[in-house]
Design an enzyme around this catalytic site. Structure first.
Site, PDB file in Angstrom:
ATOM      1  N   HIS A  29     -41.763 -35.488 -13.364  1.00 29.86           N
ATOM      2  CA  HIS A  29     -42.136 -34.390 -14.163  1.00 29.86           C
ATOM      3  C   HIS A  29     -40.944 -33.926 -14.995  1.00 29.86           C
ATOM      4  O   HIS A  29     -40.605 -32.735 -15.162  1.00 29.86           O
ATOM      5  CB  HIS A  29     -42.725 -33.330 -13.115  1.00 29.86           C
ATOM      6  N   TYR A 299     -37.185 -31.992  -3.567  1.00 33.72           N
ATOM      7  CA  TYR A 299     -36.886 -31.156  -4.967  1.00 33.72           C
ATOM      8  C   TYR A 299     -35.339 -30.709  -4.795  1.00 33.72           C
ATOM      9  O   TYR A 299     -34.797 -30.712  -5.948  1.00 33.72           O
ATOM     10  CB  TYR A 299     -37.798 -30.120  -4.988  1.00 33.72           C
TER      11      TYR A 299
HETATM   12  C1  HEM Z   1     -43.317 -36.866  -0.885  1.00 28.70           C
HETATM   13  C2  HEM Z   1     -44.077 -36.643  -2.011  1.00 28.70           C
HETATM   14  C3  HEM Z   1     -43.238 -36.248  -3.191  1.00 28.70           C
HETATM   15  C4  HEM Z   1     -42.052 -36.133  -3.712  1.00 28.70           C
HETATM   16  C5  HEM Z   1     -40.824 -37.140  -3.118  1.00 28.70           C
HETATM   17  C6  HEM Z   1     -41.932 -35.575  -4.962  1.00 28.70           C
HETATM   18  C7  HEM Z   1     -40.969 -35.406  -6.027  1.00 28.70           C
HETATM   19  C8  HEM Z   1     -40.649 -34.598  -6.907  1.00 28.70           C
HETATM   20  C9  HEM Z   1     -39.438 -34.400  -7.417  1.00 28.70           C
HETATM   21  C10 HEM Z   1     -38.027 -34.921  -7.128  1.00 28.70           C
HETATM   22  C11 HEM Z   1     -39.621 -33.381  -8.421  1.00 28.70           C
HETATM   23  C12 HEM Z   1     -38.938 -32.776  -9.272  1.00 28.70           C
HETATM   24  C13 HEM Z   1     -38.151 -31.583  -8.763  1.00 28.70           C
HETATM   25  C14 HEM Z   1     -37.038 -30.683  -9.564  1.00 28.70           C
HETATM   26  O1  HEM Z   1     -36.091 -31.259  -9.903  1.00 28.70           O
HETATM   27  O2  HEM Z   1     -37.526 -29.420  -9.686  1.00 28.70           O
HETATM   28  C15 HEM Z   1     -41.180 -33.123  -8.655  1.00 28.70           C
HETATM   29  C16 HEM Z   1     -41.662 -32.101  -9.468  1.00 28.70           C
HETATM   30  C17 HEM Z   1     -43.155 -31.896  -9.189  1.00 28.70           C
HETATM   31  N1  HEM Z   1     -44.081 -32.351  -8.348  1.00 28.70           N
HETATM   32 FE1  HEM Z   1     -43.505 -33.607  -6.913  1.00 28.70          FE
HETATM   33  N2  HEM Z   1     -43.160 -34.883  -5.491  1.00 28.70           N
HETATM   34  C18 HEM Z   1     -43.965 -35.402  -4.200  1.00 28.70           C
HETATM   35  C19 HEM Z   1     -45.411 -35.034  -4.186  1.00 28.70           C
HETATM   36  C20 HEM Z   1     -45.993 -34.262  -4.887  1.00 28.70           C
HETATM   37  C21 HEM Z   1     -47.512 -33.985  -4.811  1.00 28.70           C
HETATM   38  C22 HEM Z   1     -48.346 -34.230  -3.722  1.00 28.70           C
HETATM   39  C23 HEM Z   1     -47.697 -33.049  -5.824  1.00 28.70           C
HETATM   40  C24 HEM Z   1     -49.150 -32.408  -6.118  1.00 28.70           C
HETATM   41  C25 HEM Z   1     -49.295 -31.375  -6.540  1.00 28.70           C
HETATM   42  C26 HEM Z   1     -46.507 -32.857  -6.629  1.00 28.70           C
HETATM   43  C27 HEM Z   1     -46.389 -32.208  -8.045  1.00 28.70           C
HETATM   44  C28 HEM Z   1     -45.191 -31.924  -8.577  1.00 28.70           C
HETATM   45  C29 HEM Z   1     -45.120 -30.952  -9.927  1.00 28.70           C
HETATM   46  C30 HEM Z   1     -46.325 -30.396 -10.534  1.00 28.70           C
HETATM   47  C31 HEM Z   1     -44.032 -30.988 -10.207  1.00 28.70           C
HETATM   48  C32 HEM Z   1     -43.159 -30.552 -11.303  1.00 28.70           C
HETATM   49  C33 HEM Z   1     -42.537 -29.080 -11.167  1.00 28.70           C
HETATM   50  C34 HEM Z   1     -41.873 -28.461 -12.131  1.00 28.70           C
HETATM   51  O3  HEM Z   1     -42.722 -28.149 -13.268  1.00 28.70           O
HETATM   52  O4  HEM Z   1     -40.893 -27.998 -12.043  1.00 28.70           O
HETATM   53  N3  HEM Z   1     -45.576 -33.640  -6.117  1.00 28.70           N
HETATM   54  N4  HEM Z   1     -41.667 -34.033  -7.415  1.00 28.70           N
END
Ligand code: HEM
Length: 307
Positions: A29, A299
């Site tokens: 993202h 995160y």
């Molecule tokens: C083990 C599973 C997952 C991993 C390893 C993962 C990993 C990540 C990472 C590393 C980020 C960036 C965080 C940051 O730097 O602030 C992120 C952002 C995000 N993830 Fe995941 N994620 C996972 C599962 C999910 C799931 C199931 C959803 C479903 C809703 C999701 C939705 C999001 C969203 C919407 C963002 C953006 C948040 C923002 O705008 O700051 N993720 N994810």
């Protein structure tokens, strides 16, 4: 946020392996922008859940729309999930976060499986191409990952962030005043209806067409989403985000999210904004879902690297 271990470092490394590492950017993202708005709950939400944001007050919201991949310069037409992250400023000073994506289900049941999938998706270093054999072998061994992959590849490019439906994928327990728990998944449904573009039309647009479109749309007024609670029934999986629930599950409209304006990036001058799905308040219970509990520490790794 949870303490990261080797596994969470490896998840972020594997994301970087697909998209490259980009200073200051999220590992997933990476491309997004912020809006200001507000959430207001319905009386039915207040009956189901005692959490502060469901009492019916107008709750100020910081919202970030994003493209799911880790490339901060990705073209808005790519076939990837889109995200919405919402930070609610509750009366009394607490905050809580809600994160949703456009795919209805997630691609892995455990963080270990997700790591394996991310590693299989790493492009061949010589050709830059996806190794279809590796991805195919993963999907054969993990049929539960099929629906999310199909939803991602089978969904045409969106017309607007205001015309997408977004899902929490995880279940959350809603406690009422007596301590009774109702399990639900969240869904944000666009009042403007869903819409998409065909690939050619989308690819011909400017790479940042989604932000420009929303800016233009907001000139004529706020964009609204209904927050819908999809209620679990006995036996529905509460700990497996790869598993869809039957279509006919009861839906309760819990409130309206109004997106009012695009705002300056609050991270521009070195600030850090983190949306974390386990940042919940009294009245919301977390399931024993291994994907949900891997997210917060992963995160943290991403935040430590980008901050
Ligand atoms: C083990 C599973 C997952 C991993 C390893 C993962 C990993 C990540 C990472 C590393 C980020 C960036 C965080 C940051 O730097 O602030 C992120 C952002 C995000 N993830 Fe995941 N994620 C996972 C599962 C999910 C799931 C199931 C959803 C479903 C809703 C999701 C939705 C999001 C969203 C919407 C963002 C953006 C948040 C923002 O705008 O700051 N993720 N994810």
């Amino acid at each position: 946020m949870g303490e990261p271990t080797e596994l969470h470092e490896q998840l972020v490394d594997a994301a970087n392996g697909i998209y490259g590492s980009h200073p200051g950017a999220r590992a997933f993202h990476a491309k997004g922008f912020y809006c200001a708005g507000a959430f207001e709950a319905t009386a039915e939400a207040a009956r189901l859940c005692r959490a502060a944001h469901f009492r019916g007050d107008e709750i100020p919201a910081l919202i970030r729309f994003s493209l799911g991949g880790g490339d901060p310069a990705g073209h808005d037409s790519v076939r990837e999930p889109r995200g919405i992250a919402i930070k609610l400023d509750l009366p009394g000073g607490e905050q809580t976060d809600i994160l949703c994506v456009t795919t209805p289900v997630f691609a892995a049941r455990t963080p270990e499986d997700f790591l394996e999938l991310l590693r299989a998706r790493r492009p061949d270093p010589e050709t830059g191409e996806l190794d279809l054999e590796k991805v195919g072998a993963f999907l054969e061994a993990h049929p539960e990952s099929g629906p999310a992959v199909q939803a991602t590849l089978g969904t045409p490019p969106p017309a607007s962030y205001a015309q997408l439906a977004y899902n929490s994928q995880h279940a959350f327990g809603l406690l009422d005043g007596e301590g009774k728990t109702t399990w639900a998944r969240y869904r944000l449904e666009p009042r403007a209806g869903e819409a998409s573009l065909d690939d050619e039309e989308a690819a011909a647009r400017d790479g940042d067409y989604m932000r420009a479109e929303l800016a233009e749309r907001l000139r004529s007024g706020p964009v609204a989403f209904d927050l819908v609670l999809v209620l679990a029934e006995e036996g529905d999986p509460l700990e497996d985000p790869t598993a869809a629930w039957p279509e006919e599950r009861r839906r309760v409209t819990a409130g309206t999210l109004e997106v009012r304006e695009i705002v300056d990036d609050p991270e521009r001058d070195g600030g850090v904004v983190v949306f974390d799905p386990v940042n919940v308040v009294d009245g919301i219970e977390l399931p024993d879902d291994p994907i949900l509990h891997a997210r917060s520490p992963a995160y943290t790794v991403s935040v430590n690297r980008r901050a």
